[in-house]
Design a protein around this motif. Structure first.
Motif, short mmCIF file in Angstrom:
data_model
loop_
_atom_site.label_atom_id
_atom_site.label_comp_id
_atom_site.label_asym_id
_atom_site.label_seq_id
_atom_site.Cartn_x
_atom_site.Cartn_y
_atom_site.Cartn_z
N PHE A 31 5.14 36.66 30.32
CA PHE A 31 3.91 36.02 30.20
C PHE A 31 4.04 34.74 30.70
O PHE A 31 4.42 33.85 30.19
CB PHE A 31 2.81 36.43 29.28
N PRO A 32 4.28 34.68 32.25
CA PRO A 32 5.01 33.32 32.51
C PRO A 32 4.51 32.25 32.19
O PRO A 32 4.23 31.48 32.39
CB PRO A 32 5.45 32.98 34.36
N ALA A 33 2.39 32.42 32.03
CA ALA A 33 2.36 31.19 32.03
C ALA A 33 1.96 31.05 30.42
O ALA A 33 1.71 30.14 30.59
CB ALA A 33 0.46 31.82 33.08
N LEU A 34 1.80 31.81 29.69
CA LEU A 34 2.61 31.68 28.89
C LEU A 34 4.09 30.57 28.25
O LEU A 34 2.94 29.67 27.40
CB LEU A 34 1.91 32.62 27.85
N GLU A 35 4.42 31.13 28.90
CA GLU A 35 5.50 30.89 28.54
C GLU A 35 5.85 29.19 28.74
O GLU A 35 5.90 28.23 28.05
CB GLU A 35 7.05 30.87 29.17
N LYS A 36 4.70 29.05 30.25
CA LYS A 36 5.05 27.35 31.00
C LYS A 36 4.09 26.58 30.22
O LYS A 36 4.87 25.28 29.97
CB LYS A 36 4.25 27.19 32.19
N ASN A 37 3.12 27.14 29.53
CA ASN A 37 1.75 26.35 28.73
C ASN A 37 2.25 26.07 27.52
O ASN A 37 2.84 25.07 27.27
CB ASN A 37 0.46 26.63 28.58
N SER A 38 3.33 26.63 26.66
CA SER A 38 3.88 26.28 25.71
C SER A 38 4.55 25.23 25.87
O SER A 38 5.19 24.61 24.69
CB SER A 38 4.88 27.93 25.19
N LYS A 39 5.42 25.88 26.45
CA LYS A 39 6.77 24.53 26.77
C LYS A 39 6.22 23.36 27.53
O LYS A 39 6.57 21.81 26.45
CB LYS A 39 7.51 25.05 27.81
N ARG A 40 4.68 23.00 27.27
CA ARG A 40 3.79 21.98 27.84
C ARG A 40 3.29 21.86 26.76
O ARG A 40 3.30 20.31 26.55
CB ARG A 40 2.72 22.59 29.11
N ALA A 41 2.92 21.95 25.84
CA ALA A 41 2.08 22.04 24.69
C ALA A 41 3.71 21.22 23.66
O ALA A 41 3.09 20.26 23.06
CB ALA A 41 1.34 23.61 24.08
N LEU A 42 4.70 22.15 23.61
CA LEU A 42 6.24 21.48 22.49
C LEU A 42 5.79 20.29 23.76
O LEU A 42 7.08 19.03 22.64
CB LEU A 42 7.33 22.24 23.24
N ALA A 43 6.26 19.27 24.66
CA ALA A 43 5.83 18.29 24.77
C ALA A 43 5.27 17.01 24.63
O ALA A 43 5.20 15.93 23.67
CB ALA A 43 5.99 18.73 26.47
N SER A 44 4.39 17.51 24.08
CA SER A 44 3.00 17.24 23.26
C SER A 44 3.59 16.63 22.58
O SER A 44 3.03 15.36 21.90
CB SER A 44 1.43 18.17 23.49
N ILE A 45 3.98 17.83 21.38
CA ILE A 45 4.30 17.47 20.61
C ILE A 45 5.43 16.89 19.91
O ILE A 45 5.51 16.31 19.15
CB ILE A 45 4.48 19.15 18.98
N LYS A 46 6.41 17.04 20.78
CA LYS A 46 6.81 16.00 20.84
C LYS A 46 6.96 14.48 20.68
O LYS A 46 7.30 13.92 19.69
CB LYS A 46 8.68 16.00 21.69
N MET A 47 5.81 14.16 21.62
CA MET A 47 5.43 12.87 21.44
C MET A 47 4.92 12.70 20.68
O MET A 47 4.61 11.72 19.34
CB MET A 47 3.95 12.73 22.70
N LEU A 48 3.85 14.00 19.21
CA LEU A 48 3.54 13.46 18.40
C LEU A 48 5.36 12.75 17.09
O LEU A 48 4.46 12.06 16.13
CB LEU A 48 2.88 14.60 17.86
N GLU A 49 5.87 13.74 17.41
CA GLU A 49 7.21 13.36 16.46
C GLU A 49 7.57 12.62 17.07
O GLU A 49 7.77 11.96 15.63
CB GLU A 49 7.75 14.60 16.97
N LEU A 50 7.37 11.61 18.00
CA LEU A 50 7.72 9.93 18.12
C LEU A 50 6.66 9.20 17.10
O LEU A 50 7.51 8.40 16.77
CB LEU A 50 8.18 10.35 19.22
N ASN A 51 5.16 9.42 17.49
CA ASN A 51 4.79 8.81 16.52
C ASN A 51 4.83 8.95 15.59
O ASN A 51 4.40 7.79 14.93
CB ASN A 51 3.35 9.20 17.25
#
Length: 63
Positions: A31-51
């Motif tokens: 499910f390419p859209a779900l995979e791509k959006n999961s990667k985007r959400a992981l990028a946001s989570i990475k920012m939370l980790e940095l914070n």
């Protein structure tokens, strides 16, 4: 960070969200859209980790 007393709780939630998104990304290979959006959400989570998470790792909470 003295004004925010539950950094460990917030960090735990961030790590749980990250784990769920990683699992979702692996399961979403057909499910390419779900995979791509999961990667985007992981990028946001990475920012939370940095914070938040890095504050705890480097013991900066009381600085």
């Amino acid at each position: 960070m003295k004004n925010f007393s539950n950094l460990n709780g917030v960090n735990d939630k961030i790590l749980k969200i990250k784990q769920l998104l990683l699992e979702l990304e692996v399961e979403a290979t057909q499910f390419p859209a779900l995979e791509k959006n999961s990667k985007r959400a992981l990028a946001s989570i990475k920012m939370l980790e940095l914070n938040i998470s890095d504050i705890l790792v480097f013991d900066l909470a009381d600085s």
